[in-house]
Design an enzyme around this catalytic site. Structure first.
Site, PDB file in Angstrom:
ATOM      1  N   TYR A 192      23.184  32.274 -94.822  1.00  0.00           N
ATOM      2  CA  TYR A 192      23.969  32.457 -96.033  1.00  0.00           C
ATOM      3  C   TYR A 192      24.511  31.126 -96.579  1.00  0.00           C
ATOM      4  O   TYR A 192      25.708  30.988 -96.845  1.00  0.00           O
ATOM      5  CB  TYR A 192      25.157  33.393 -95.782  1.00  0.00           C
ATOM      6  N   ALA A 193      23.640  30.136 -96.724  1.00  0.00           N
ATOM      7  CA  ALA A 193      24.039  28.837 -97.290  1.00  0.00           C
ATOM      8  C   ALA A 193      25.283  28.310 -96.569  1.00  0.00           C
ATOM      9  O   ALA A 193      25.279  28.206 -95.345  1.00  0.00           O
ATOM     10  CB  ALA A 193      24.235  28.956 -98.790  1.00  0.00           C
TER      11      ALA A 193
END
Length: 342
Positions: A55-56
């Site tokens: 998720y980044a």
């Protein structure tokens, strides 16, 4: 918040969990505001926070928010999806998981992860290899419990069997998709999880945005993820939403409250992960924490979407090699007919 058993792990979690994909700065969120949303969720009694290395910068933001508050939450993260261009920067091998867990611990600013989950099955890695390295992480104190996500029922059984045979830690949790639009896990996954004492943290209770009431037939679709996910513009799913809107209105409920209350009503579900993007979204969802759907209302939902069925498949569903690789589902040319060779 009430608290429920996370299977037989001994861990107690709130029925509402906080999913953090939308807190990634690349989703357009301000990190400082995301930290404030996380703090408000914890203050409201939400003690389950779920993220993933994929998720980044979500893990970094969660780590910032938990400084000084780490012991108040059950922290879950995931591993397995690609994190770079290299062929070994993904999957469930000992080589990658050993590296990935250290990266997650650093980003989260903690010395342990409460629930470490395999984000998708890895058909290229032997299950015993995966469970072996995860067992080592539990014994080292870096991980408290291990889990799987979006896993077919057959693989859940296989993983339990391998763990028992090899004397390894077994998956204690499963994180599948579940909503009024996608009820397929009611057929086998949820009953299996109950049988094996697995906690279940479902994702996508709002049908990836379709059950928020923002998308209507013939109207504009302003969901941020619509350009990436075909199921968000699928007419069959939107037709079902059109049947649910008057049902929610008759019950005096916003669609979001109907969707969340449905997701946590199943006895096999420990928690449903909500993914607010703004403080207003969180406030709206918290306002529905005391909603309990009646048997009559649940029966009417069953009439719209039959138990154990998916309206359509999600783009993010796990697709095994048997479906992806044509050579595994087609005999060689010349050997496909019933007639003998000449």
């Amino acid at each position: 918040m009430k608290y429920r058993n996370l299977g037989r792990t001994g861990i107690k979690v709130s029925p509402y969990g906080l999913g953090t994909l939308m807190f990634a700065s690349q989703m357009g969120n301000d990190p400082d505001e995301s930290v404030r949303i996380i703090h408000k969720a914890i203050d409201a009694g939400i003690n389950l926070i779920d993220t993933a290395d994929r998720y980044a910068d979500s893990e970094d933001i969660v780590g910032r928010a938990l400084k000084g508050r780490r012991d108040e939450v059950v922290l879950a993260t995931k591993v397995g999806l690609p994190m770079g261009e290299g062929p070994n920067q993904k999957g469930a091998s000992r080589r990658w998981i050993t590296t990935a867990v250290e990266n997650s611990l650093r980003r989260l600013g903690t010395d342990h992860i409460d629930i470490y989950q395999l984000q998708r099955p890895d058909p290229d890695t032997d299950l015993e290899e995966t469970l072996s390295v995860l067992t080592d992480l539990v014994r080292a104190g870096k991980v408290r419990a291990i889990g799987s996500s979006t896993t077919p029922a057959s693989m859940i059984v296989q993983a339990q069997w391998v763990a028992e045979r090899a004397g390894l830690q077994r998956f204690r949790t499963e994180q599948p998709p579940y909503s009024i639009l996608n009820r397929g896990i009611e057929r086998e996954v949820l009953p299996l999880a109950q049988e094996y004492g697995m906690g279940v943290m479902v994702w996508g209770p709002f049908g990836q945005g379709l059950l928020t009431g923002r998308v209507r037939k013939g109207g504009d679709n302003d969901l941020k993820r619509v350009q990436f996910s075909r199921h968000l513009s699928d007419e069959r799913r939107i037709d079902v939403v059109e049947q649910l809107v008057p049902l929610a209105k008759e019950a005096g409920l916003p669609m979001t409250h109907l969707a969340m209350a449905f997701a946590i009503a199943h006895p096999g579900v420990s928690a449903a992960l909500l993914g607010p993007r703004t403080m207003e979204h969180l406030d709206d969802l918290l306002a529905g924490a005391d909603v309990e759907l009646s048997d009559d209302l649940l029966d009417r939902i069953d009439e719209i979407v039959a138990p154990g069925t998916d309206v359509t498949a999600l783009d993010q569903e796990y697709r095994p090699p048997a479906l992806l690789e044509t050579a595994l589902r087609r005999r060689p040319a010349g050997l496909r007919s019933a007639a003998p060779e000449r």
